[in-house]
Design a protein around this motif. Structure first.
Motif, PDB file in Angstrom:
ATOM      1  N   ARG A   1      41.315  42.677  39.677  1.00 19.00           N
ATOM      2  CA  ARG A   1      41.746  41.685  39.421  1.00 19.00           C
ATOM      3  C   ARG A   1      41.768  40.282  40.289  1.00 19.00           C
ATOM      4  O   ARG A   1      40.680  40.912  41.274  1.00 19.00           O
TER       5      ARG A   1
ATOM      6  N   PRO B   1      41.323  36.821  42.755  1.00 20.34           N
ATOM      7  CA  PRO B   1      42.312  36.691  43.324  1.00 20.34           C
ATOM      8  C   PRO B   1      43.441  35.839  42.987  1.00 20.34           C
ATOM      9  O   PRO B   1      42.474  34.798  42.201  1.00 20.34           O
ATOM     10  N   ARG B   2      44.585  34.817  42.810  1.00 21.86           N
ATOM     11  CA  ARG B   2      45.118  33.831  41.770  1.00 21.86           C
ATOM     12  C   ARG B   2      44.828  32.900  42.850  1.00 21.86           C
ATOM     13  O   ARG B   2      45.399  32.789  44.113  1.00 21.86           O
ATOM     14  N   ARG B   3      44.465  31.495  42.289  1.00 22.47           N
ATOM     15  CA  ARG B   3      44.446  30.521  43.157  1.00 22.47           C
ATOM     16  C   ARG B   3      45.469  29.662  42.663  1.00 22.47           C
ATOM     17  O   ARG B   3      46.155  29.310  41.841  1.00 22.47           O
ATOM     18  N   TYR B   4      46.155  28.541  43.397  1.00 25.71           N
ATOM     19  CA  TYR B   4      47.699  27.722  43.645  1.00 25.71           C
ATOM     20  C   TYR B   4      47.458  26.244  43.905  1.00 25.71           C
ATOM     21  O   TYR B   4      46.474  26.692  44.516  1.00 25.71           O
TER      22      TYR B   4
END
Length: 120
Positions: free
Chosen positions: A91, A93-96
């Motif tokens: 997956r 990486p998530r970005r905030y």
């Protein structure tokens, strides 16, 4: 000029990895040619190896031929074992985005016409 056997690995003939750059392939080719110089080392075995090295270089140095060879090589690789444990999907990486309170950006700077005055 004879082409190398279809079963031979052209990367192994030159002694480079499949991820080698064009410069590394050229360097490896020149080193192999120095080892197998046909003018000083006369023999049927040396000549056959020299022809194989030259054909491998011609294939791997040309980007179009190399891509076609890599595709053929991928097709001939053995199929993965179906009994092996499946790998998990990767997956991204998530970005905030963090917003602090009621922060508004400043308006952009505006500049009028610039006039040049000599001597200033």
């Amino acid at each position: 000029m004879q082409a190398p056997e279809p079963e031979s690995d052209l990367y192994a003939v030159l002694g480079v990895r499949p991820s080698a750059t064009a410069e590394k392939i050229t360097s490896a080719y020149r080193a192999r040619v120095r080892e197998l110089r046909p003018d000083t080392r006369v023999g049927a075995d040396t000549t056959a190896r020299f022809v194989e090295v030259r054909a491998a270089y011609e294939t791997l140095h040309d980007p179009i031929r190399r891509a076609a060879y890599d595709q053929r090589l991928e097709r001939t690789l053995p199929a993965p074992d179906p009994r092996a444990a499946p790998s998990k999907p990767v997956r991204p990486p998530r970005r905030y985005v963090v917003v602090l309170g009621d922060v508004r950006p400043e308006p952009p700077l505006r500049a009028g016409p610039v006039r040049w005055v000599p001597g200033r």
